[in-house]
Scaffold this active site. Structure first.
Site, PDB file in Angstrom:
ATOM      1  N   LYS A  10       0.839  -1.203   0.000  1.00 19.52           N
ATOM      2  CA  LYS A  10       0.000   0.000   0.000  1.00 19.52           C
ATOM      3  C   LYS A  10       0.867   1.243   0.000  1.00 19.52           C
ATOM      4  O   LYS A  10       2.033   1.212   0.394  1.00 19.52           O
ATOM      5  CB  LYS A  10      -0.930   0.030   1.204  1.00 19.52           C
ATOM      6  CG  LYS A  10      -0.246   0.319   2.547  1.00 19.52           C
ATOM      7  CD  LYS A  10      -0.253   1.787   2.921  1.00 19.52           C
ATOM      8  CE  LYS A  10       0.536   2.045   4.195  1.00 19.52           C
ATOM      9  NZ  LYS A  10       1.616   3.000   4.049  1.00 19.52           N
ATOM     10  N   ALA A 104       4.464  -0.883   3.455  1.00 17.42           N
ATOM     11  CA  ALA A 104       3.723  -1.666   4.447  1.00 17.42           C
ATOM     12  C   ALA A 104       3.778  -3.173   4.199  1.00 17.42           C
ATOM     13  O   ALA A 104       2.791  -3.881   4.414  1.00 17.42           O
ATOM     14  CB  ALA A 104       2.269  -1.189   4.536  1.00 17.42           C
ATOM     15  N   ALA A 108       1.269  -6.115   5.535  1.00 22.62           N
ATOM     16  CA  ALA A 108       0.629  -7.052   4.600  1.00 22.62           C
ATOM     17  C   ALA A 108       0.820  -8.489   5.088  1.00 22.62           C
ATOM     18  O   ALA A 108      -0.122  -9.290   5.080  1.00 22.62           O
ATOM     19  CB  ALA A 108       1.220  -6.887   3.195  1.00 22.62           C
ATOM     20  N   ASP A 140      -1.148   0.135  10.149  1.00 24.95           N
ATOM     21  CA  ASP A 140      -1.490  -0.127   8.742  1.00 24.95           C
ATOM     22  C   ASP A 140      -2.092  -1.508   8.516  1.00 24.95           C
ATOM     23  O   ASP A 140      -2.483  -1.830   7.391  1.00 24.95           O
ATOM     24  CB  ASP A 140      -0.228  -0.098   7.862  1.00 24.95           C
ATOM     25  CG  ASP A 140       0.432   1.254   7.832  1.00 24.95           C
ATOM     26  OD1 ASP A 140      -0.253   2.250   8.087  1.00 24.95           O
ATOM     27  OD2 ASP A 140       1.637   1.290   7.537  1.00 24.95           O
TER      28      ASP A 140
HETATM   29  O1  C5P Z   1       1.652   1.334  14.240  1.00 22.44           O
HETATM   30  P1  C5P Z   1       3.015   1.023  13.757  1.00 22.44           P
HETATM   31  O2  C5P Z   1       3.661  -0.104  14.510  1.00 22.44           O
HETATM   32  O3  C5P Z   1       3.076   0.830  12.279  1.00 22.44           O
HETATM   33  O4  C5P Z   1       3.876   2.314  14.056  1.00 22.44           O
HETATM   34  C1  C5P Z   1       5.281   2.329  14.012  1.00 22.44           C
HETATM   35  C2  C5P Z   1       5.788   3.631  14.591  1.00 22.44           C
HETATM   36  O5  C5P Z   1       5.468   4.717  13.722  1.00 22.44           O
HETATM   37  C3  C5P Z   1       5.190   4.025  15.930  1.00 22.44           C
HETATM   38  O6  C5P Z   1       5.890   3.467  16.993  1.00 22.44           O
HETATM   39  C4  C5P Z   1       5.305   5.533  15.922  1.00 22.44           C
HETATM   40  O7  C5P Z   1       6.606   5.929  16.232  1.00 22.44           O
HETATM   41  C5  C5P Z   1       5.095   5.863  14.451  1.00 22.44           C
HETATM   42  N1  C5P Z   1       3.689   6.212  14.149  1.00 22.44           N
HETATM   43  C6  C5P Z   1       3.191   7.429  14.565  1.00 22.44           C
HETATM   44  N2  C5P Z   1       1.890   7.770  14.278  1.00 22.44           N
HETATM   45  C7  C5P Z   1       1.089   6.939  13.580  1.00 22.44           C
HETATM   46  C8  C5P Z   1       1.584   5.688  13.130  1.00 22.44           C
HETATM   47  C9  C5P Z   1       2.895   5.359  13.431  1.00 22.44           C
HETATM   48  O8  C5P Z   1       3.903   8.231  15.202  1.00 22.44           O
HETATM   49  N3  C5P Z   1      -0.157   7.301  13.293  1.00 22.44           N
END
Ligand code: C5P
Length: 303
Positions: A10, A104, A108, A140
């Site tokens: 994505k 991502a 996925a 994601d």
């Molecule tokens: O949710 P995910 O594990 O993909 O997020 C990875 C990192 O990206 C988080 O720890 C954070 O530092 C950052 N992030 C963020 N705001 C979001 C999504 C991700 O700051 N909406």
């Protein structure tokens, strides 16, 4: 029994980022778009968790972990815990999505694992429960279940499909070196701290939704936006050259994918995508993929 589930890459047609929340995440108003680059995840019964990795020729596996810290094991454990069962599985990941590219791929794989293990273990988890488990695994991951084109709210985990009547073509240009998503968000916070960026409550622009509904390529080219582009370019100034080269190659618009470093180029159709890909190759880029969108979310391909 083995089951294979395919899940797509994505990127974000729009990525609006608000000010840092107290939980360390940023509020997003985004439009996710699934494109035709895929990872296949094959699961089979086992007494303990095991992950194996393989990849298409042009994909470098880099630092994808194969231990318990791989997101697919976290996904499997979360699904088992949700149902109160104690089971494990062998998970084979075949990567066609560039690793650490802002596409991502890990999300996925997590989504594909949830769908595959749900089948393997005959759990019949409801869609709502699968989405909730996915949301706990990563911002994601819910979108990777849903696919096509969808608005993302919250920290990205709340997804709502939108009308997309386009048959879009994209050229993705990868980078040898990956970019860390948290590092790009930190760079965003630094730009905010320095007063360079003033984040407001993020919103999805109407004209983007209109471009999608009409399937209008020129309008879409004008409507693409990504608030993580400036901080990613601050960390990786060399990417500016890829943008210039993409424009010279004839792309209708050039945009960073998610937190980067992959760069996405909007093309008129499949033939134009081949042309743009060829022009980028002539400029000595060697990680180039042409892909259509929108495509489906995680789905069973063999069982
Ligand atoms: O949710 P995910 O594990 O993909 O997020 C990875 C990192 O990206 C988080 O720890 C954070 O530092 C950052 N992030 C963020 N705001 C979001 C999504 C991700 O700051 N909406």
């Amino acid at each position: 029994m083995t089951i294979t589930v395919r899940a797509a890459a994505k990127f974000n047609l729009h990525l609006g980022v608000g000010p840092l929340r107290e939980d360390g995440f940023h509020p997003l108003a985004t439009v996710y778009h699934a494109i035709g680059l895929y990872d296949d995840v094959t699961v089979s019964e086992a007494d303990r968790w095991q992950v194996t990795l393989s990849a298409e020729d042009h994909i470098a596996l880099g630092e994808v972990p194969t231990g318990d810290d791989n997101i697919v094991v976290r996904a499997g454990r979360a699904l088992a815990a949700h149902h109160g069962i104690d089971r494990a599985a062998t998970i084979e990941i075949h990567k066609g999505i560039p690793v650490a590219g802002g596409l991502a791929g890990g999300s996925a794989d997590a989504a594909a694992t949830l769908v595959a293990l749900d089948r393997l273990w005959s759990l019949e988890t409801s869609d709502d429960d699968l989405l909730a488990i996915a949301g706990q695994l990563g911002s994601d991951v819910p979108f990777a279940l849903v696919g096509a084109t969808a608005i993302g709210g919250g920290r990205g985990e709340i997804v709502e499909p939108v009308a997309d009547n386009g048959a879009w073509w994209w050229v993705a240009v990868g980078s040898e070196q990956g970019l860390s998503t948290p590092a790009v968000y930190r760079a965003f916070d630094e730009l905010v701290g320095a007063g360079v960026v003033e984040p407001a409550e993020p919103q999805v622009p109407e004209r983007l939704l209109m471009a999608l509904e009409k399937g209008d390529t020129e309008l879409l080219a004008e409507a693409l936006a990504n608030d993580l582009q400036a901080p990613a370019l601050a960390l990786r100034p060399d990417l500016a050259q890829t943008f210039t080269d993409g424009e010279e190659a004839g792309a209708l618009a050039v945009q960073l994918s998610g937190s980067g470093p992959t760069v996405l180029m909007l093309c008129r159709d499949a033939a134009h995508a081949r042309e743009v890909a060829g022009a980028m190759q002539a400029k000595a880029y060697d990680r180039i993929w042409a892909a259509p969108g929108p495509v489906a979310g995680a789905h069973v391909v063999t069982y």
